[in-house]
Enzyme design. Structure first.
Site, PDB file in Angstrom:
ATOM      1  N   ASP A   1       0.833  -1.282  -0.074  1.00 25.97           N
ATOM      2  CA  ASP A   1      -0.067  -0.074   0.123  1.00 25.97           C
ATOM      3  C   ASP A   1       0.792   1.180  -0.161  1.00 25.97           C
ATOM      4  O   ASP A   1       1.546   1.580   1.202  1.00 25.97           O
ATOM      5  CB  ASP A   1      -0.917   0.051   1.108  1.00 25.97           C
ATOM      6  CG  ASP A   1      -2.006  -1.005   1.168  1.00 25.97           C
ATOM      7  OD1 ASP A   1      -2.135  -1.876   1.945  1.00 25.97           O
ATOM      8  OD2 ASP A   1      -2.821  -1.011  -0.049  1.00 25.97           O
TER       9      ASP A   1
ATOM     10  N   ASP B   1     -10.736  -4.594  -1.331  1.00 26.07           N
ATOM     11  CA  ASP B   1      -9.448  -4.282  -0.475  1.00 26.07           C
ATOM     12  C   ASP B   1     -10.308  -3.537   0.551  1.00 26.07           C
ATOM     13  O   ASP B   1     -10.745  -2.318   0.485  1.00 26.07           O
ATOM     14  CB  ASP B   1      -8.463  -3.436  -1.237  1.00 26.07           C
ATOM     15  CG  ASP B   1      -7.544  -2.866  -0.398  1.00 26.07           C
ATOM     16  OD1 ASP B   1      -6.474  -2.167  -0.821  1.00 26.07           O
ATOM     17  OD2 ASP B   1      -7.478  -3.100   0.873  1.00 26.07           O
TER      18      ASP B   1
HETATM   19  C1  DX5 Z   1      -6.322   1.307   2.322  1.00 24.47           C
HETATM   20  C2  DX5 Z   1      -5.567  -0.100   2.402  1.00 24.47           C
HETATM   21  C3  DX5 Z   1      -6.167  -0.882   3.413  1.00 24.47           C
HETATM   22  C4  DX5 Z   1      -5.479  -2.352   3.397  1.00 24.47           C
HETATM   23  C5  DX5 Z   1      -6.057  -3.374   3.849  1.00 24.47           C
HETATM   24  O1  DX5 Z   1      -6.617   1.518   3.530  1.00 24.47           O
HETATM   25  O2  DX5 Z   1      -5.413  -0.444   1.164  1.00 24.47           O
HETATM   26  O3  DX5 Z   1      -7.413  -1.426   2.709  1.00 24.47           O
HETATM   27  O4  DX5 Z   1      -4.711  -2.745   2.444  1.00 24.47           O
HETATM   28  O5  DX5 Z   1      -6.626  -3.122   5.426  1.00 24.47           O
HETATM   29  P1  DX5 Z   1      -7.412  -4.252   6.292  1.00 24.47           P
HETATM   30  O6  DX5 Z   1      -7.450  -5.372   5.495  1.00 24.47           O
HETATM   31  O7  DX5 Z   1      -6.910  -4.295   7.578  1.00 24.47           O
HETATM   32  O8  DX5 Z   1      -8.794  -3.414   6.307  1.00 24.47           O
END
Ligand code: DX5
Length: 230
Positions: free
Chosen positions: A40, A180
């Site tokens: 990310d 995601d």
């Molecule tokens: C955006 C990021 C998150 C991360 C996943 O905020 O892309 O979505 O990858 O986070 P979780 O799986 O903990 O919601």
């Protein structure tokens, strides 16, 4: 004619991993059967958080043989795409909201020989994809407002996923649907049932007391119990 059932892939996001031992954490996820790793990238402008850039992809590349996705949550991705490709990203995902010349940006990623994804924030309608969806490998439907791990899944994205799946099936396009944000034991089956086949999970993999391997196993079990698919 609906596209054939697509492989379901678990894609741990390193946002919730232990950054002091990132290589080990990536290796751990691969050993536990993760299909891809998502990195990310956040710039503090497009999203209210600052994380990492291509040097981290370079650093973890030797630790994993599965594909690495660079999820660019940054305001102007075009000038940096070549660097992420050089650093070892296999897929480069840009946000439709940050690319006024999205068709050209997709071509830019293609010309570098990388897989290309386009992401949509929760409030961005599918129409933002319609003119380019035939040129991409994956469409990423954000199920949280991007910026942080550990947020709650936005259930109103499920109809959006179904509409996207229907659009791809109607046009017989070979495009994966990725989700995601807020993907965990209690939401992953609903996301798959709605049409997603690439499941990004950060805190549900790296933030669990049972550890990475058990967490990934639990996610696959939740999919099988909830959808009958494995
Ligand atoms: C955006 C990021 C998150 C991360 C996943 O905020 O892309 O979505 O990858 O986070 P979780 O799986 O903990 O919601």
């Amino acid at each position: 004619m609906p596209t054939p059932t697509r492989d379901i892939e678990i894609v741990p996001s390193i946002l919730s991993a232990d950054f002091a031992r990132l290589g080990e954490q990536v290796r751990e996820a691969e050993a536990a059967g993760a299909d891809r790793i998502q990195v990310d990238v956040m710039d503090g402008r497009f999203v209210p958080n600052i994380t990492i850039g291509w040097p981290v992809i370079e650093a973890i590349r030797p630790y994993c043989s599965i594909p690495i996705e660079a999820h660019l949550m940054i305001s102007h991705p075009e000038p940096y795409i070549a660097e992420f490709a050089r650093a070892g990203a296999d897929y480069i995902i840009v946000h439709a909201e940050t690319c006024p010349h999205l068709h050209r940006t997709i071509q830019q990623i293609r010309d570098l020989g990388k897989g290309v994804g386009v992401a949509l924030n929760p409030s961005t309608p599918l129409v933002a994809l319609e003119e380019v969806v035939e040129y991409i490998d994956l469409a990423l439907v954000m199920t949280v407002n991007p910026g942080f791990g550990g947020q709650d899944f936005i259930y109103s994205m499920l109809p959006k996923l179904r509409r996207l799946r229907a659009l791809l099936d109607e046009r017989d396009l070979d495009v994966d649907i990725e989700v995601d944000g807020g993907i965990g034991l209690d939401t992953i089956a609903a996301a798959v049932d709605a049409g997603a086949n690439l499941l990004v999970a950060g805190s549900a993999v790296y933030g669990r007391p049972e550890g990475v391997a058990e967490a990934i196993r639990g996610l696959r079990d939740a999919i099988e119990v909830g959808t009958g698919r494995s």
